[in-house]
Every structure is written in structure tokens, then in C-alpha cells.
Scaffold this motif. Structure first.
Motif, mmCIF file in Angstrom:
data_model
loop_
_atom_site.group_PDB
_atom_site.id
_atom_site.type_symbol
_atom_site.label_atom_id
_atom_site.label_comp_id
_atom_site.label_asym_id
_atom_site.label_seq_id
_atom_site.Cartn_x
_atom_site.Cartn_y
_atom_site.Cartn_z
ATOM 1 N N HIS A 193 -7.001 -1.632 -7.470
ATOM 2 C CA HIS A 193 -6.706 -2.774 -8.348
ATOM 3 C C HIS A 193 -5.356 -3.405 -8.036
ATOM 4 C CE1 HIS A 193 -9.640 -3.952 -11.212
ATOM 5 N NE2 HIS A 193 -9.718 -2.810 -11.865
ATOM 6 N N PRO A 194 -4.262 -2.647 -8.135
ATOM 7 C CA PRO A 194 -2.945 -3.282 -7.957
ATOM 8 C C PRO A 194 -2.713 -3.809 -6.547
ATOM 9 C CG PRO A 194 -2.717 -0.900 -8.231
ATOM 10 C CD PRO A 194 -4.133 -1.231 -8.564
ATOM 11 N N LEU A 195 -3.279 -3.156 -5.536
ATOM 12 C CA LEU A 195 -3.107 -3.674 -4.178
ATOM 13 C C LEU A 195 -3.802 -5.031 -4.041
ATOM 14 C CD1 LEU A 195 -3.291 -1.705 -0.879
ATOM 15 C CD2 LEU A 195 -4.421 -3.903 -1.057
ATOM 16 N N ALA A 196 -5.044 -5.100 -4.501
ATOM 17 C CA ALA A 196 -5.814 -6.336 -4.357
ATOM 18 C C ALA A 196 -5.164 -7.499 -5.096
ATOM 19 C CB ALA A 196 -7.237 -6.122 -4.852
ATOM 20 N N ILE A 197 -4.750 -7.271 -6.344
ATOM 21 C CA ILE A 197 -4.182 -8.378 -7.114
ATOM 22 C C ILE A 197 -2.809 -8.760 -6.600
ATOM 23 C CG2 ILE A 197 -3.048 -7.061 -8.964
ATOM 24 C CD1 ILE A 197 -5.201 -10.220 -9.438
ATOM 25 N N SER A 198 -2.024 -7.787 -6.112
ATOM 26 C CA SER A 198 -0.688 -8.092 -5.593
ATOM 27 C C SER A 198 -0.774 -8.953 -4.339
ATOM 28 C CB SER A 198 0.071 -6.798 -5.282
ATOM 29 O OG SER A 198 0.346 -6.076 -6.458
ATOM 30 N N VAL A 199 -1.684 -8.615 -3.440
ATOM 31 C CA VAL A 199 -1.796 -9.354 -2.184
ATOM 32 C C VAL A 199 -2.257 -10.784 -2.421
ATOM 33 C CG1 VAL A 199 -3.029 -9.505 0.009
ATOM 34 C CG2 VAL A 199 -2.133 -7.308 -0.770
ATOM 35 N N ILE A 200 -3.306 -10.973 -3.230
ATOM 36 C CA ILE A 200 -3.808 -12.333 -3.424
ATOM 37 C C ILE A 200 -2.808 -13.176 -4.211
ATOM 38 C CG2 ILE A 200 -5.126 -11.879 -5.552
ATOM 39 C CD1 ILE A 200 -6.179 -14.150 -2.600
ATOM 40 N N CYS A 201 -2.100 -12.557 -5.151
ATOM 41 C CA CYS A 201 -1.086 -13.308 -5.900
ATOM 42 C C CYS A 201 0.098 -13.654 -5.016
ATOM 43 C CB CYS A 201 -0.644 -12.521 -7.125
ATOM 44 S SG CYS A 201 -1.859 -12.512 -8.472
ATOM 45 N N ASP A 202 0.484 -12.751 -4.101
ATOM 46 C CA ASP A 202 1.537 -13.074 -3.134
ATOM 47 C C ASP A 202 1.128 -14.264 -2.286
ATOM 48 O OD1 ASP A 202 3.321 -11.158 -3.935
ATOM 49 O OD2 ASP A 202 2.972 -9.796 -2.253
ATOM 50 N N ALA A 238 0.826 -1.208 0.000
ATOM 51 C CA ALA A 238 0.000 0.000 0.000
ATOM 52 C C ALA A 238 0.860 1.258 0.000
ATOM 53 C CB ALA A 238 -0.935 -0.010 1.208
ATOM 54 N N HIS A 239 1.855 1.314 0.857
ATOM 55 C CA HIS A 239 2.697 2.509 0.933
ATOM 56 C C HIS A 239 3.495 2.706 -0.353
ATOM 57 C CE1 HIS A 239 1.653 3.546 4.983
ATOM 58 N NE2 HIS A 239 2.045 2.378 5.470
ATOM 59 N N GLY A 240 3.937 1.608 -0.958
ATOM 60 C CA GLY A 240 4.656 1.725 -2.225
ATOM 61 C C GLY A 240 3.778 2.300 -3.326
ATOM 62 N N LEU A 241 2.547 1.847 -3.402
ATOM 63 C CA LEU A 241 1.621 2.359 -4.415
ATOM 64 C C LEU A 241 1.301 3.834 -4.175
ATOM 65 C CD1 LEU A 241 -0.830 -0.682 -4.570
ATOM 66 C CD2 LEU A 241 0.718 0.048 -6.398
ATOM 67 N N LEU A 242 1.111 4.206 -2.918
ATOM 68 C CA LEU A 242 0.797 5.602 -2.609
ATOM 69 C C LEU A 242 1.978 6.518 -2.908
ATOM 70 C CD1 LEU A 242 -1.183 5.092 0.720
ATOM 71 C CD2 LEU A 242 -2.115 5.717 -1.514
ATOM 72 N N GLU A 243 3.174 6.024 -2.713
ATOM 73 C CA GLU A 243 4.348 6.833 -3.033
ATOM 74 C C GLU A 243 4.405 7.114 -4.532
ATOM 75 O OE1 GLU A 243 7.260 9.240 -1.977
ATOM 76 O OE2 GLU A 243 6.093 8.028 -0.559
ATOM 77 N N GLU A 244 4.036 6.124 -5.332
ATOM 78 C CA GLU A 244 4.013 6.325 -6.784
ATOM 79 C C GLU A 244 2.953 7.346 -7.192
ATOM 80 O OE1 GLU A 244 3.398 2.551 -8.552
ATOM 81 O OE2 GLU A 244 5.280 1.676 -7.837
ATOM 82 N N PRO A 265 -1.107 14.362 -10.796
ATOM 83 C CA PRO A 265 -2.038 15.453 -10.469
ATOM 84 C C PRO A 265 -3.457 14.974 -10.176
ATOM 85 C CG PRO A 265 -1.582 15.416 -12.824
ATOM 86 C CD PRO A 265 -0.642 14.435 -12.190
ATOM 87 N N GLU A 266 -3.921 13.923 -10.849
ATOM 88 C CA GLU A 266 -5.302 13.472 -10.683
ATOM 89 C C GLU A 266 -5.376 11.966 -10.893
ATOM 90 O OE1 GLU A 266 -9.275 14.136 -13.220
ATOM 91 O OE2 GLU A 266 -8.453 16.021 -12.436
ATOM 92 N N PRO A 267 -4.843 11.189 -9.975
ATOM 93 C CA PRO A 267 -4.826 9.733 -10.169
ATOM 94 C C PRO A 267 -6.205 9.113 -10.020
ATOM 95 C CG PRO A 267 -4.007 10.286 -8.002
ATOM 96 C CD PRO A 267 -4.196 11.587 -8.719
ATOM 97 N N ASP A 268 -6.389 7.995 -10.678
ATOM 98 C CA ASP A 268 -7.588 7.180 -10.518
ATOM 99 C C ASP A 268 -7.279 6.152 -9.433
ATOM 100 O OD1 ASP A 268 -9.633 5.343 -10.624
ATOM 101 O OD2 ASP A 268 -9.585 5.084 -12.790
#
Length: 407
Positions: free
Chosen positions: A152-161, A131-137, A142-145
Motif C-alpha cells: 500500500h504505502p509504496l504504491a501510493i507514495s510512488v504515484i503521488c510523487d 522500498a528500502h525505507g519501508l522495509l527498514e521500518e 514480529p508479524e507485519p502485514d
């Protein structure tokens, strides 16, 4: 269908109506007005009974007379009628979601210890790092989705890990998972390749873990399969992994996206969350109740006549349980339409109930806690970048985007 009261005739819940995908108000009517069991139609136009009240939903989900398969049949006929190829139907129709009784208990027992609350809590530091890595990115955007770049990336990264899916497959699995999430209204041209592709990669991972086991769930399932083959077949192993990825990704993505959206629309509740006066676990529980990341269960089928709320459901008839409506039942919750993070008790049914209670509920709870805490700690001034009405969630369609200003 046989009705014992005229109340069952008052309204029809029609999942084949595109309004449930295109019109936020259509779903809201069902989330905000639980009523006695009534007639409806499934997405393929077949008749169903619709159950929306909290007490009735619990009753159906805990009653063994309601099964995941029609007596003497399966979901095959319905899926084939919608153009899903036979080989894909067979794979999709042999998962935990379509099992009952001894088979369901056998397979579920094998994976439940690996998804226990204690073991999931041990994953919390890893979830925080992601989570912190994604937020740093996001900080420089200026206007992230927040759906595309965070949920999306947090959910898929955790379950795949957790499962042990290699990094190179994850983006593809994310795409496949999104396709499988549309199983209620599948597009055969997309659905079939997604199921085949996910099954093929899962079989590759199973064979790789046989040669070189790791500290992941697929390795553990392979060990169980090879130690006692009577307990888990290769096909069941593959189907189980596919369900875990799809459910773990889709549910958590929805929970984060809908939870953030709800908090941004209720600034006083957000301030209460950020004050630290409430346990974050209670915050997430109320958000699950209020936003309904999972709107309904798979259909259940009466194996014998069942009397429910003045209606007799005959053998073979389908019942659709609407979790979103049960969680807005005024008979169970005070002011059910309000988001109230300080709600004294929250016996929500957002993850289901009974034998088919969501296996990944513990993980989803932790991911929701971490994702929300990390986001609002890192960006306390985050706000919507578009009017809320432009991205209002639909009942049967995932929230498509969540553009925000971070400061």
C-alpha cells in the motif's frame, strides 16, 4: 442477444453473484477454464457477453467497433441506478476509461510521453529508496502485514510523487483510492465523498501548480492546458489525475501483494528468482500473467453487429473481457495454471491491449521489480505467518492482508 452456437449457452458468468467476492474457487474456475464467448450478468444484473479466451480478448480490445460507451448513451444510467449522485457520475464518466476515438487519442497523447518506459526507468532510484525505507521500518515488527505496511504505502507514495501530490494528502488519497477501486460494486455513501474529495484536492493542486510549477506530472499537464486550452480542459485534467492515482495505486498494490503470495507458495520458483538466473522483468511478467492484478477491463459495447467466435454481438450489447482468464488460456500458454518464471515467452494481457492499454504499465512493471527484489534481498527467510488458505485471494475483492514472519 443472438447466439450462433450452443456453446454460448453453457455457462453464465454472473458478476452480481457474491461468490465472486467471497469464494476463491468461483473466480478460479474462470481463471483456469477459458471458453467461447458466453452469456453473463454484470454487477448491476444487466446482461453481458463474457469473453475469456486469449485470442478473443485481443480481438475485442483491438476492435474499434467496441466502444467504452453504449451507442447514444453512457455509463450514467447504470451508475445512477446504483445510487451514485448525478454530479459524481458526471465526474467519473468523463475519464480516459470512458473515452473513445479522437477524444481518447487527444488526451492520451498528452500524458503518454510522461509515462514512457525511459522516463519511468529514471524513477527507479526513487522507488528503491521508498522500498528500502519501508522495509527498514518493518525489521522490528514480529508479524507485519505486507499489504498494509509495504504494498500500500509504496504504491501510493510512488504515484503521488509522480503526480506531485503533497505529503499531507497521501493517506487520505490512499483511502479514497481504495474506495474508487470498488467501482464495480460501489457503496454510494463512500463512493460519492471519495470522488468529490479527490476532485476538490486535485483542483487545489492544479491551481497551486499554476502559481508555482514543479517537476511533476500535474505541473506538466497544467502547462499543456494553459499553453493550448483546446487540447485539455480543466475537467479532463482533473479526471486524468484521479484515474492515474487510482489505477497506479490499486494495480501496483495488487501486483506486489499477489506476487509475494505466489512466490511464497512456490518456493522453487522463489529460489529461481533469487538465483539471479532470470531477468527480474521476466519474473514480474510471469507473475502478472499468473496472479492477474487486474482481473477484467471495463465493459465494452458494440457500435454495430460484430461476429465473434460464433456469436453475433448486437449494437448496444455489452461485452466483459476477463483478462485473468485470457492469461490462463491453454491455447496460448503451456501449463497455464502453473507459475513458471522461466516461461520462454509471456505475451500476457495483464495490462490490457489496444487503444486502452494501461498507461501506467511501465511504472507498474518497475515498481513490481523493485518491490520484490528489495523484499527478498532484505528478508531472504520471509514466510507466511498464517496458512495460505486463510488469505487465499478472491476474484473480485482485493487481497485483504498478507501477514508474514520476516526471519
Amino acid at each position: 442477444m443472438t447466439a450462433g452456437s450452443t456453446s454460448s449457452q453453457e455457462t453464465e458468468f454472473d458478476l452480481s453473484d457474491t461468490a465472486f467476492i467471497t469464494d476463491p474457487a468461483a473466480g478460479h474456475r474462470w481463471m483456469s477454464a477459458p471458453r467461447p464467448i458466453c452469456r453473463g450478468r454484470f454487477a448491476d444484473g444487466t446482461p453481458i457477453w463474457v469473453v475469456t479466451r486469449h485470442e478473443d480478448v485481443r480481438a475485442v480490445l483491438s476492435d474499434a467497433r467496441f466502444t467504452s460507451r453504449p451507442p447514444g448513451d453512457s455509463h450514467v444510467r447504470s451508475m445512477l441506478s446504483r445510487g451514485i449522485p448525478q454530479d459524481v457520475v458526471e465526474m467519473f464518466d468523463s475519464t480516459l476509461l470512458t473515452m473513445d476515438g479522437a477524444d481518447h487519442s487527444r488526451v492520451r497523447r498528452l500524458v503518454t510521453p510522461a509515462l514512457s518506459a525511459r522516463r519511468m526507468r529514471r524513477l527507479e532510484p526513487a522507488v528503491e529508496r521508498i522500498a528500502h525505507g519501508l522495509l527498514e521500518e518493518l525489521a522490528a515488527e514480529p508479524e507485519p502485514d505486507l499489504i498494509d505496511r509495504y504494498a500500500h504505502p509504496l504504491a501510493i507514495s510512488v504515484i503521488c510523487d509522480l503526480l506531485g501530490v503533497d505529503e499531507g494528502y497521501r493517506e487520505q488519497w490512499r483511502t479514497w483510492s481504495e474506495t474508487l477501486a470498488a467501482a464495480l460494486r460501489p457503496d454510494p455513501e463512500q463512493f460519492a465523498p471519495a470522488v468529490r474529495g479527490m476532485a476538490a484536492i486535485t483542483r487545489e493542486l492544479v491551481e497551486a501548480r499554476r502559481v508555482e510549477p514543479r517537476d511533476d506530472l500535474i505541473s506538466e499537464l497544467v502547462r499543456v492546458r494553459d499553453t493550448d486550452g483546446d487540447r485539455l480542459s480543466d475537467d479532463e485534467l482533473v479526471a486524468l489525475a484521479m484515474v492515474l492515482v487510482q489505477a497506479g495505486h490499486d494495480t501496483v498494490r495488487n501486483l506486489i501483494a499477489l506476487g509475494v503470495f505466489a512466490l511464497l507458495r512456490h518456493p522453487r520458483q522463489l529460489a529461481l528468482m533469487r538465483s539471479g538466473q532470470l531477468p527480474i522483468s521476466a519474473v514480474v511478467a510471469e507473475l502478472v500473467r499468473h496472479t492477474a492484478p487486474v482481473k477484467h477491463t471495463f465493459r465494452r459495447f458494440a457500435a454495430e453487429p460484430v461476429h465473434l467466435d460464433g456469436v453475433t454481438v448486437q449494437p448496444g450489447e455489452a461485452v466483459q473481457v476477463v483478462l485473468a482468464a485470457a492469461n490462463r488460456d491453454p491455447g496460448q500458454f503451456d501449463d497455464p495454471g502453473e507459475l513458471d518464471l522461466a516461461r520462454p515467452t509471456c505475451p500476457h494481457l495483464g495490462f490490457g491491449h489496444g487503444a486502452h492499454f494501461c498507461l501506467g504499465a511501465n511504472l507498474a512493471q518497475i515498481e513490481g521489480e523493485v518491490a520484490l527484489t528489495a523484499l527478498f534481498d532484505r528478508f531472504p527467510e520471509v514466510r507466511l505467518a498464517v496458512p495460505a488458505e486463510e488469505i487465499e485471494p478472491r476474484f473480485l475483492a482485493p487481497m485483504p492482508r498478507l501477514p508474514v514472519h520476516l526471519s
